[in-house]
Scaffold this active site. Structure first.
Site, PDB file in Angstrom:
ATOM      1  N   HIS A 220       1.555   0.863 -12.926  1.00 58.38           N
ATOM      2  CA  HIS A 220       2.216  -0.386 -13.298  1.00 58.38           C
ATOM      3  C   HIS A 220       3.728  -0.136 -13.355  1.00 58.38           C
ATOM      4  O   HIS A 220       4.161   0.872 -13.914  1.00 58.38           O
ATOM      5  CB  HIS A 220       1.692  -0.847 -14.662  1.00 58.38           C
ATOM      6  CG  HIS A 220       2.279  -2.143 -15.100  1.00 58.38           C
ATOM      7  ND1 HIS A 220       1.836  -3.354 -14.619  1.00 58.38           N
ATOM      8  CD2 HIS A 220       3.285  -2.419 -15.955  1.00 58.38           C
ATOM      9  CE1 HIS A 220       2.538  -4.325 -15.163  1.00 58.38           C
ATOM     10  NE2 HIS A 220       3.425  -3.783 -15.979  1.00 58.38           N
TER      11      HIS A 220
ATOM     12  N   ASP B 286      -3.414  -4.263 -18.452  1.00 58.91           N
ATOM     13  CA  ASP B 286      -2.397  -3.203 -18.519  1.00 58.91           C
ATOM     14  C   ASP B 286      -2.361  -2.521 -19.882  1.00 58.91           C
ATOM     15  O   ASP B 286      -1.279  -2.192 -20.394  1.00 58.91           O
ATOM     16  CB  ASP B 286      -1.010  -3.785 -18.179  1.00 58.91           C
ATOM     17  CG  ASP B 286      -0.958  -4.350 -16.771  1.00 58.91           C
ATOM     18  OD1 ASP B 286      -1.666  -3.824 -15.890  1.00 58.91           O
ATOM     19  OD2 ASP B 286      -0.214  -5.324 -16.549  1.00 58.91           O
TER      20      ASP B 286
ATOM     21  N   ARG C 289     -14.854 -14.104 -10.707  1.00 57.01           N
ATOM     22  CA  ARG C 289     -14.385 -12.714 -10.762  1.00 57.01           C
ATOM     23  C   ARG C 289     -15.581 -11.754 -10.786  1.00 57.01           C
ATOM     24  O   ARG C 289     -15.588 -10.718 -10.118  1.00 57.01           O
ATOM     25  CB  ARG C 289     -13.531 -12.526 -12.028  1.00 57.01           C
ATOM     26  CG  ARG C 289     -12.879 -11.164 -12.146  1.00 57.01           C
ATOM     27  CD  ARG C 289     -12.148 -10.991 -13.465  1.00 57.01           C
ATOM     28  NE  ARG C 289     -11.229 -12.072 -13.762  1.00 57.01           N
ATOM     29  CZ  ARG C 289     -10.044 -12.252 -13.178  1.00 57.01           C
ATOM     30  NH1 ARG C 289      -9.648 -11.414 -12.252  1.00 57.01           N
ATOM     31  NH2 ARG C 289      -9.276 -13.250 -13.518  1.00 57.01           N
TER      32      ARG C 289
ATOM     33  N   GLY D  58       0.773  -1.238   0.000  1.00 55.94           N
ATOM     34  CA  GLY D  58       0.000   0.000   0.000  1.00 55.94           C
ATOM     35  C   GLY D  58       0.804   1.288   0.000  1.00 55.94           C
ATOM     36  O   GLY D  58       0.274   2.331   0.382  1.00 55.94           O
TER      37      GLY D  58
ATOM     38  N   MET E 240      -3.830  -6.657  -7.267  1.00 54.43           N
ATOM     39  CA  MET E 240      -3.227  -7.664  -8.136  1.00 54.43           C
ATOM     40  C   MET E 240      -4.261  -8.565  -8.815  1.00 54.43           C
ATOM     41  O   MET E 240      -3.982  -9.720  -9.109  1.00 54.43           O
ATOM     42  CB  MET E 240      -2.203  -8.495  -7.352  1.00 54.43           C
ATOM     43  CG  MET E 240      -1.085  -7.654  -6.745  1.00 54.43           C
ATOM     44  SD  MET E 240      -0.313  -6.487  -7.889  1.00 54.43           S
ATOM     45  CE  MET E 240       1.016  -7.514  -8.518  1.00 54.43           C
TER      46      MET E 240
HETATM   47  C1  GAR Z   1       3.872  -1.302  -7.190  1.00 56.40           C
HETATM   48  O1  GAR Z   1       5.168  -1.431  -7.701  1.00 56.40           O
HETATM   49  C2  GAR Z   1       2.857  -1.264  -8.310  1.00 56.40           C
HETATM   50  O2  GAR Z   1       3.313  -0.575  -9.437  1.00 56.40           O
HETATM   51  C3  GAR Z   1       2.701  -2.731  -8.607  1.00 56.40           C
HETATM   52  O3  GAR Z   1       2.700  -3.368  -7.367  1.00 56.40           O
HETATM   53  C4  GAR Z   1       3.450  -2.581  -6.440  1.00 56.40           C
HETATM   54  C5  GAR Z   1       2.559  -2.269  -5.271  1.00 56.40           C
HETATM   55  O4  GAR Z   1       3.275  -1.592  -4.275  1.00 56.40           O
HETATM   56  N1  GAR Z   1       1.501  -2.987  -9.332  1.00 56.40           N
HETATM   57  C6  GAR Z   1       1.375  -3.934 -10.250  1.00 56.40           C
HETATM   58  O5  GAR Z   1       2.282  -4.682 -10.544  1.00 56.40           O
HETATM   59  C7  GAR Z   1       0.010  -4.021 -10.890  1.00 56.40           C
HETATM   60  N2  GAR Z   1       0.057  -4.849 -12.040  1.00 56.40           N
HETATM   61  P1  GAR Z   1       2.492  -0.805  -3.142  1.00 56.40           P
HETATM   62  O6  GAR Z   1       1.463  -1.803  -2.576  1.00 56.40           O
HETATM   63  O7  GAR Z   1       3.530  -0.464  -2.121  1.00 56.40           O
HETATM   64  O8  GAR Z   1       1.828   0.393  -3.753  1.00 56.40           O
END
Ligand code: GAR
Length: 209
Positions: free
Chosen positions: A108, A144, A64, A11, A89
């Site tokens: 992303h 994406d 889903r 988060g 995710m």
């Molecule tokens: C981040 O790097 C975000 O870009 C990625 O997950 C991480 C979450 O970090 N998202 C994806 O890969 C979506 N396909 P966070 O929970 O600390 O924000």
């Protein structure tokens, strides 16, 4: 603008958005709910510490579509006008996208359209790219793939592992996401086909109220 944020884990992007709303950097907005599909998501506690309501909606072996129906209901009942995916995710169902057309954005950790999906920092290293980065984009029904709002480049260094590259990209993600959301809530973003443009008259902007 009422904002809802969906998370699955740490988060940190959610925290960046919440703090930017609280400081006024993202103006005239309120984060009204943080929803996680995982009860153990560390981000939930960070949201609560910031006084944001949190809701856990687990998948629980449902389809889903059924899972998303619950999430959409929670968002609609709070009048959410913009949904930010922040490390969420799961793919969203077509019904979810239809419920919030051009109102769902995602961050992303690659320069899309390169490396969609999962383990993208490892994909970037394995492919041998010298530049990766992050992308904020509108979410459509494909993975994406929706119109790109902002991107920030990050150098891939010779000694990088997926972890070191992910950490350097993450540093850029927070500011990039805040800036993209700031542009949207101030009515500056317009979509034309696959392209987005900034500084547009308010009446044609995405997310106008
Ligand atoms: C981040 O790097 C975000 O870009 C990625 O997950 C991480 C979450 O970090 N998202 C994806 O890969 C979506 N396909 P966070 O929970 O600390 O924000």
């Amino acid at each position: 603008m009422k904002i809802g944020i969906l998370i699955s884990g740490r988060g940190s992007n959610m925290v960046a958005l919440v703090d930017a709303v609280k400081s006024g950097e993202i103006p005239d907005s309120e984060v009204v709910v943080v929803i996680s599909d995982k009860a153990a998501a560390a981000g939930l506690e960070k949201a609560r510490e910031r006084g944001i309501e949190t809701v856990v909606i687990g998948r629980n072996n449902r389809s889903r579509t059924e899972h998303d129906e619950d999430i959409v209901r929670e968002l609609l009942s709070r009048g959410v006008e913009l949904i930010c995916l922040a490390g969420y995710m799961r793919l969203l169902s077509p019904d979810f996208i239809r419920a919030f057309p051009n109102k769902v954005v995602n961050i992303h950790p690659s320069l899309l359209p390169s490396f969609p999906g999962l383990n993208v920092q490892q994909q970037a290293i394995d492919h041998g790219v010298k530049i990766s980065g992050c992308t904020v984009h509108f979410v459509d029904e494909n993975l994406d793939a929706g119109p790109i709002i902002l991107q920030k480049a990050v150098e891939v260094k010779d000694g990088d592992t997926a972890e070191t590259l992910a950490a350097r990209i993450l540093e850029q993600e927070h500011g990039t996401y805040v800036e993209a959301v700031r542009q949207i809530v101030t009515g500056r973003v317009r979509i034309e086909g696959r392209r987005t443009f900034f500084d547009t008259p308010a009446e044609t902007a995405v997310g106008k109220r």
